[in-house]
Structure formats: structure tokens, C-alpha cells
Design a protein around this motif. Structure first.
Motif, mmCIF file in Angstrom:
data_model
loop_
_atom_site.group_PDB
_atom_site.id
_atom_site.type_symbol
_atom_site.label_atom_id
_atom_site.label_comp_id
_atom_site.label_asym_id
_atom_site.label_seq_id
_atom_site.Cartn_x
_atom_site.Cartn_y
_atom_site.Cartn_z
ATOM 1 N N ALA A 1 -17.810 -0.658 -11.379
ATOM 2 C CA ALA A 1 -16.968 -2.037 -11.410
ATOM 3 C C ALA A 1 -16.557 -1.740 -9.776
ATOM 4 O O ALA A 1 -15.675 -2.704 -9.615
ATOM 5 N N GLY A 2 -16.838 -0.786 -9.178
ATOM 6 C CA GLY A 2 -16.140 -0.827 -7.660
ATOM 7 C C GLY A 2 -14.916 -0.030 -7.613
ATOM 8 O O GLY A 2 -14.310 -0.298 -6.406
ATOM 9 N N TRP A 3 -14.498 0.458 -8.629
ATOM 10 C CA TRP A 3 -13.169 1.100 -8.368
ATOM 11 C C TRP A 3 -13.307 2.566 -7.824
ATOM 12 O O TRP A 3 -14.189 3.437 -7.954
ATOM 13 N N LEU A 4 -12.308 3.207 -7.011
ATOM 14 C CA LEU A 4 -12.350 4.304 -6.272
ATOM 15 C C LEU A 4 -11.019 5.013 -6.824
ATOM 16 O O LEU A 4 -10.160 4.130 -7.590
ATOM 17 N N ALA A 5 -11.127 6.356 -6.711
ATOM 18 C CA ALA A 5 -10.081 7.061 -7.395
ATOM 19 C C ALA A 5 -9.803 8.173 -6.461
ATOM 20 O O ALA A 5 -10.522 8.713 -5.770
ATOM 21 N N VAL A 6 -8.386 8.595 -6.496
ATOM 22 C CA VAL A 6 -7.999 9.825 -5.736
ATOM 23 C C VAL A 6 -7.206 10.608 -6.347
ATOM 24 O O VAL A 6 -6.040 10.049 -7.063
ATOM 25 N N VAL A 7 -7.410 11.885 -6.897
ATOM 26 C CA VAL A 7 -6.629 12.677 -7.632
ATOM 27 C C VAL A 7 -5.595 13.553 -6.571
ATOM 28 O O VAL A 7 -6.138 13.946 -5.624
ATOM 29 N N ASN A 8 -4.210 13.240 -7.001
ATOM 30 C CA ASN A 8 -3.422 13.991 -5.963
ATOM 31 C C ASN A 8 -3.465 13.497 -4.276
ATOM 32 O O ASN A 8 -3.725 14.510 -3.674
ATOM 33 N N PRO A 9 -3.342 12.228 -3.880
ATOM 34 C CA PRO A 9 -3.446 12.056 -2.691
ATOM 35 C C PRO A 9 -2.577 13.053 -1.761
ATOM 36 O O PRO A 9 -1.576 13.188 -2.155
ATOM 37 N N GLY A 10 -3.057 13.316 -0.848
ATOM 38 C CA GLY A 10 -2.474 14.229 0.221
ATOM 39 C C GLY A 10 -2.710 13.987 1.680
ATOM 40 O O GLY A 10 -2.840 12.875 2.096
ATOM 41 N N PRO A 11 -2.490 14.901 2.360
ATOM 42 C CA PRO A 11 -2.843 14.831 3.795
ATOM 43 C C PRO A 11 -3.808 14.106 4.416
ATOM 44 O O PRO A 11 -4.103 13.459 5.499
ATOM 45 N N ARG A 12 -5.258 14.394 3.628
ATOM 46 C CA ARG A 12 -6.464 14.021 3.945
ATOM 47 C C ARG A 12 -6.419 12.134 3.809
ATOM 48 O O ARG A 12 -7.204 11.514 4.328
ATOM 49 N N THR A 13 -5.817 11.982 2.571
ATOM 50 C CA THR A 13 -6.429 10.641 1.991
ATOM 51 C C THR A 13 -4.853 9.757 2.068
ATOM 52 O O THR A 13 -5.159 8.586 1.646
ATOM 53 N N GLY A 14 -3.760 10.085 2.367
ATOM 54 C CA GLY A 14 -2.512 9.578 2.100
ATOM 55 C C GLY A 14 -2.656 8.014 2.643
ATOM 56 O O GLY A 14 -2.483 7.021 2.213
ATOM 57 N N GLU A 15 -2.862 8.133 4.100
ATOM 58 C CA GLU A 15 -3.112 6.814 4.846
ATOM 59 C C GLU A 15 -4.330 5.861 4.229
ATOM 60 O O GLU A 15 -4.039 4.578 4.110
ATOM 61 N N THR A 16 -5.316 6.619 3.892
ATOM 62 C CA THR A 16 -6.513 5.810 3.304
ATOM 63 C C THR A 16 -5.985 5.117 1.972
ATOM 64 O O THR A 16 -6.428 4.051 1.563
ATOM 65 N N VAL A 17 -5.373 5.940 1.205
ATOM 66 C CA VAL A 17 -4.988 5.258 -0.100
ATOM 67 C C VAL A 17 -4.124 3.964 0.228
ATOM 68 O O VAL A 17 -4.362 2.925 -0.613
ATOM 69 N N TYR A 18 -2.960 4.052 1.160
ATOM 70 C CA TYR A 18 -2.396 2.979 1.457
ATOM 71 C C TYR A 18 -3.262 1.669 1.735
ATOM 72 O O TYR A 18 -2.993 0.620 1.339
ATOM 73 N N GLU A 19 -4.315 2.191 2.657
ATOM 74 C CA GLU A 19 -4.990 1.057 3.076
ATOM 75 C C GLU A 19 -5.967 0.651 2.156
ATOM 76 O O GLU A 19 -5.988 -1.007 2.019
ATOM 77 N N MET B 1 2.104 13.252 -0.683
ATOM 78 C CA MET B 1 2.269 11.633 -1.472
ATOM 79 C C MET B 1 2.730 11.810 -2.681
ATOM 80 O O MET B 1 1.910 12.588 -3.540
ATOM 81 N N THR B 2 3.771 11.308 -3.049
ATOM 82 C CA THR B 2 4.275 11.286 -4.437
ATOM 83 C C THR B 2 3.834 10.157 -5.298
ATOM 84 O O THR B 2 3.747 9.025 -4.609
ATOM 85 N N ILE B 3 3.868 10.196 -6.533
ATOM 86 C CA ILE B 3 3.865 8.951 -7.425
ATOM 87 C C ILE B 3 4.930 7.874 -7.074
ATOM 88 O O ILE B 3 4.549 6.579 -6.729
ATOM 89 N N ASP B 4 6.071 8.161 -6.685
ATOM 90 C CA ASP B 4 7.209 7.249 -6.375
ATOM 91 C C ASP B 4 6.604 6.555 -5.005
ATOM 92 O O ASP B 4 7.295 5.534 -4.833
ATOM 93 N N GLU B 5 6.265 7.626 -4.090
ATOM 94 C CA GLU B 5 5.973 6.748 -2.742
ATOM 95 C C GLU B 5 5.011 5.468 -3.124
ATOM 96 O O GLU B 5 4.945 4.356 -2.292
ATOM 97 N N ILE B 6 3.886 6.060 -3.847
ATOM 98 C CA ILE B 6 2.872 5.184 -3.940
ATOM 99 C C ILE B 6 3.228 3.889 -4.770
ATOM 100 O O ILE B 6 3.004 2.560 -4.321
ATOM 101 N N ILE B 7 4.275 4.219 -5.805
ATOM 102 C CA ILE B 7 4.703 3.007 -6.384
ATOM 103 C C ILE B 7 5.592 1.995 -5.574
ATOM 104 O O ILE B 7 5.550 0.782 -5.628
ATOM 105 N N ASP B 8 6.401 2.660 -4.857
ATOM 106 C CA ASP B 8 7.436 1.816 -3.881
ATOM 107 C C ASP B 8 6.563 1.045 -2.905
ATOM 108 O O ASP B 8 6.966 0.001 -2.696
ATOM 109 N N PHE B 9 5.513 1.526 -2.483
ATOM 110 C CA PHE B 9 4.599 0.727 -1.288
ATOM 111 C C PHE B 9 4.107 -0.313 -2.202
ATOM 112 O O PHE B 9 4.220 -1.453 -1.423
ATOM 113 N N VAL B 10 3.348 -0.036 -3.254
ATOM 114 C CA VAL B 10 2.574 -1.239 -3.758
ATOM 115 C C VAL B 10 3.736 -2.345 -4.353
ATOM 116 O O VAL B 10 3.581 -3.514 -4.196
ATOM 117 N N ALA B 11 4.753 -1.427 -4.800
ATOM 118 C CA ALA B 11 5.755 -2.792 -5.374
ATOM 119 C C ALA B 11 6.478 -3.723 -4.361
ATOM 120 O O ALA B 11 7.147 -4.695 -4.580
#
Length: 154
Positions: A117-135, A1-11
Motif C-alpha cells: 500500500a506504499g508504506w515505508l518503515a524504519v526500526v529504531n531510526p538513528g543517525p542514518r535515518t533520523g532526518e529522513t524519517v522527519y521528511e 531519535m526517541t519515540i517521544d521526539e517523533i511524537i512531539d514532531f508529528v504532534a
């Protein structure tokens, strides 16, 4: 999962304003290269709310526990809310995360600074967390949109 993929999803979500600070735009240098996501159908940076998610590519003062000074390291930060925070961390946002290795990659953790404040974080999302990050990003987006709509109705 790349930064650009995450940005594209959210945007791609309706009404999202994506800020990507860089040289010459008046933003502080420390923010250059990072991304900030707001729900703002008007396209104007809201003055009464924080972003619902961010991507940071470096350590900030007082926020070094994720070790973002490593090559290629970045962290996705998500305003998930209390319920999801508890589901993913197993404890209230008010409790501390003593002994947690915030630099571990591809794992959903409390944000090392804004966990209270209820914030979660993921350093370098990958195979284990990729779909979860999108959710989680989708939930944070929905929460931000609902807040915006409630304020608009007031």
C-alpha cells in the motif's frame, strides 16, 4: 531519535490528532503503548481514513518480521505513497521484498505487511535515518491533509 521526539514532531504539525492507546480508554490491549497519527483538524478520529503514520512497540499477529520483541525496539510506519516508496526501495509496492531483513535498524524499508500500500518503515531510526524519517513524516502529513481538503471540497 526517541519515540517521544517523533511524537512531539508529528504532534506539532497543524491539525494532527495523536492517539496513544492505554489502559482504561477502551482501546484493544494490543495497541497500548503505540501511537497513531491522523490529520483531523476537528480532533475527532476519522472514520473514513487510516492514520498517515504510526509507531509500534511490539509485534502484532502476522507482523513479526521486524523483531519488535527485542528490548527497546520500535518501528515508525509511514504512508509515504508510491513515488517515495519506489525512491526508497527501488521497486513498485506490488513487488515482494524477498530476502529483506525487516529487523535491521536505522534503515528505510518497505513495511513488512503494508508495503504493497506504499508504506515505508524504519526500526529504531538513528543517525542514518533520523532526518529522513522527519521528511517522510512531513510528506505523509501533507498527503493526508490534501486528501482531507479534497474531501471537504466535494
Amino acid at each position: 531519535m526517541t519515540i517521544d521526539e517523533i511524537i512531539d514532531f508529528v504532534a506539532s504539525l497543524d491539525g494532527v490528532l495523536t492517539l496513544r492507546p492505554g489502559p482504561g480508554d477502551g482501546s484493544p490491549e494490543i495497541a497500548w503503548g503505540d501511537s497513531f497519527f491522523y490529520y483531523s483538524p476537528s480532533g475527532v478520529v476519522p472514520t473514513t481514513t487510516q492514520p498517515f503514520a504510526t509507531i509500534v512497540t511490539k509485534n502484532y499477529p502476522g507482523d513479526e518480521k521486524s523483531g519488535l520483541d527485542r528490548p527497546e525496539a520500535y518501528r515508525v510506519n509511514i504512508a509515504a505513497g508510491r513515488e517515495l516508496f519506489i525512491r526508497w526501495t527501488g521497486h513498485s509496492p506490488r513487488e515482494t521484498d524477498a530476502g529483506v531483513d525487516f529487523a535491521v535498524t536505522d534503515a528505510v524499508l518497505a513495511h513488512p505487511v503494508y508495503g504493497t500500500a506504499g508504506w515505508l518503515a524504519v526500526v529504531n531510526p538513528g543517525p542514518r535515518t533520523g532526518e529522513t524519517v522527519y521528511e517522510l513524516l512531513r510528506v505523509a502529513y501533507d498527503r493526508a491533509r490534501s486528501r482531507h481538503e479534497r474531501r471537504a471540497d466535494s
